[in-house]
Motif scaffolding. Structure first.
Motif, PDB file in Angstrom:
ATOM      1  N   UNK A  79       0.930  -1.214  -0.027  1.00  0.00           N
ATOM      2  CA  UNK A  79      -0.139   0.041   0.069  1.00  0.00           C
ATOM      3  C   UNK A  79       0.831   1.138  -0.104  1.00  0.00           C
ATOM      4  N   UNK A  80       2.102   1.057   0.487  1.00  0.00           N
ATOM      5  CA  UNK A  80       2.873   2.338   0.614  1.00  0.00           C
ATOM      6  C   UNK A  80       4.049   2.508  -0.584  1.00  0.00           C
ATOM      7  N   UNK A  81       4.056   1.516  -1.317  1.00  0.00           N
ATOM      8  CA  UNK A  81       5.109   1.207  -2.384  1.00  0.00           C
ATOM      9  C   UNK A  81       4.868   2.184  -3.521  1.00  0.00           C
ATOM     10  N   UNK A  82       3.876   2.975  -3.637  1.00  0.00           N
ATOM     11  CA  UNK A  82       3.712   3.825  -4.748  1.00  0.00           C
ATOM     12  C   UNK A  82       4.604   5.019  -4.659  1.00  0.00           C
ATOM     13  N   UNK A  91      10.525   1.955 -11.113  1.00  0.00           N
ATOM     14  CA  UNK A  91      10.286   1.125 -12.040  1.00  0.00           C
ATOM     15  C   UNK A  91       8.915   0.913 -12.029  1.00  0.00           C
ATOM     16  N   UNK A  92       8.100   0.475 -13.223  1.00  0.00           N
ATOM     17  CA  UNK A  92       6.679   0.402 -13.359  1.00  0.00           C
ATOM     18  C   UNK A  92       6.299  -1.048 -13.193  1.00  0.00           C
ATOM     19  N   UNK A  93       5.362  -0.998 -12.200  1.00  0.00           N
ATOM     20  CA  UNK A  93       4.845  -2.351 -11.928  1.00  0.00           C
ATOM     21  C   UNK A  93       3.729  -2.586 -13.022  1.00  0.00           C
ATOM     22  N   UNK A 112       4.208   2.778  -9.603  1.00  0.00           N
ATOM     23  CA  UNK A 112       5.596   3.062  -9.608  1.00  0.00           C
ATOM     24  C   UNK A 112       6.124   2.794  -8.439  1.00  0.00           C
ATOM     25  N   UNK A 113       7.340   1.925  -8.439  1.00  0.00           N
ATOM     26  CA  UNK A 113       7.969   1.415  -7.395  1.00  0.00           C
ATOM     27  C   UNK A 113       9.271   2.027  -7.263  1.00  0.00           C
TER      28      UNK A 113
END
Length: 210
Positions: free
Chosen positions: A16-19, A71-73, A78-79
């Motif tokens: 939930x926090x990795x954007x 990087x795009x999941x 975006x991570x």
């Protein structure tokens, strides 16, 4: 090792926090450099949650081991993680120590570090005091700081050999990061393909991130 249900909750909170970068439109993604704000704790201590930083457009040919990449999941998020493994590398973690192509990274204690908590209604997260370590990758002359929460389910992984066009990324907050160790379904980043690499962090608060 952490109990399975606690590990699942921790991963859900991390996901939930990795954007960690704002999702921009097509024009934003064409800008050579642009500013972002770290939205998670996955890259603490170098990029605490709320830190503003600048990232530049890059492609797979431009990156190097140790770079912090956006990087795009596949689902669109975006991570923000550190590049550890390049195509052809073999990656493993043994009791929290990164092993790269059979050689363990050096980890030197640097005291303690407290990650601020969150009062998020869905995934409340208490403050955590962790061990701060200086990690130096095999073959590198420079290092970066990581955080260790103690024995967790994340401490052992692999070995995994990366294929052509595969990249392996880790969060510096090792025990609270759903990175390439965790599959993309339901909560992780998984192994990254070159086409997913968007940007490299170049200026958090005016200096190179280490």
């Amino acid at each position: 090792m952490a109990a399975p249900h606690r590990t699942v909750l921790a991963l859900a909170a991390a996901a939930a926090l990795l954007a960690s970068c704002e999702n921009g439109g097509i024009i934003d993604r064409m800008l050579p450099e642009r500013g972002f704000t770290a939205a998670s704790t996955s890259m603490e201590p170098v990029l605490p949650r709320g830190t503003q930083f600048t990232a530049e457009l890059v492609g797979p040919a431009d990156v190097a081991r140790g770079d912090i990449l956006a990087v795009r999941h596949p689902r669109g998020d975006t991570y923000l993680h550190r590049l550890i493994g390049l195509p052809g590398d073999t990656i493993e973690l043994r009791e929290g120590v990164l092993v790269l192509n059979g050689a363990p990274a050096q980890q030197t204690p640097r005291g303690s570090y407290t990650v601020a908590g969150s009062d998020d209604a869905e995934y409340p997260d208490p403050p955590r005091t962790m061990t701060r370590l200086r990690e130096t990758l095999p073959g590198s002359r420079t290092g970066h700081d990581i955080l260790d929460l103690g024995p967790t389910a994340f401490d052992n992984f692999g070995p995994v050999k990366l294929a052509t066009d595969e990249y392996f990324l880790l969060g510096d907050n090792r025990d609270m990061s759903a990175d390439s160790r965790v599959g993309p379904v339901p909560v992780g980043l998984g192994i990254v393909r070159g086409e997913q690499i968007l940007r490299r962090v170049i200026r958090p608060e005016g200096s190179a991130p280490r």
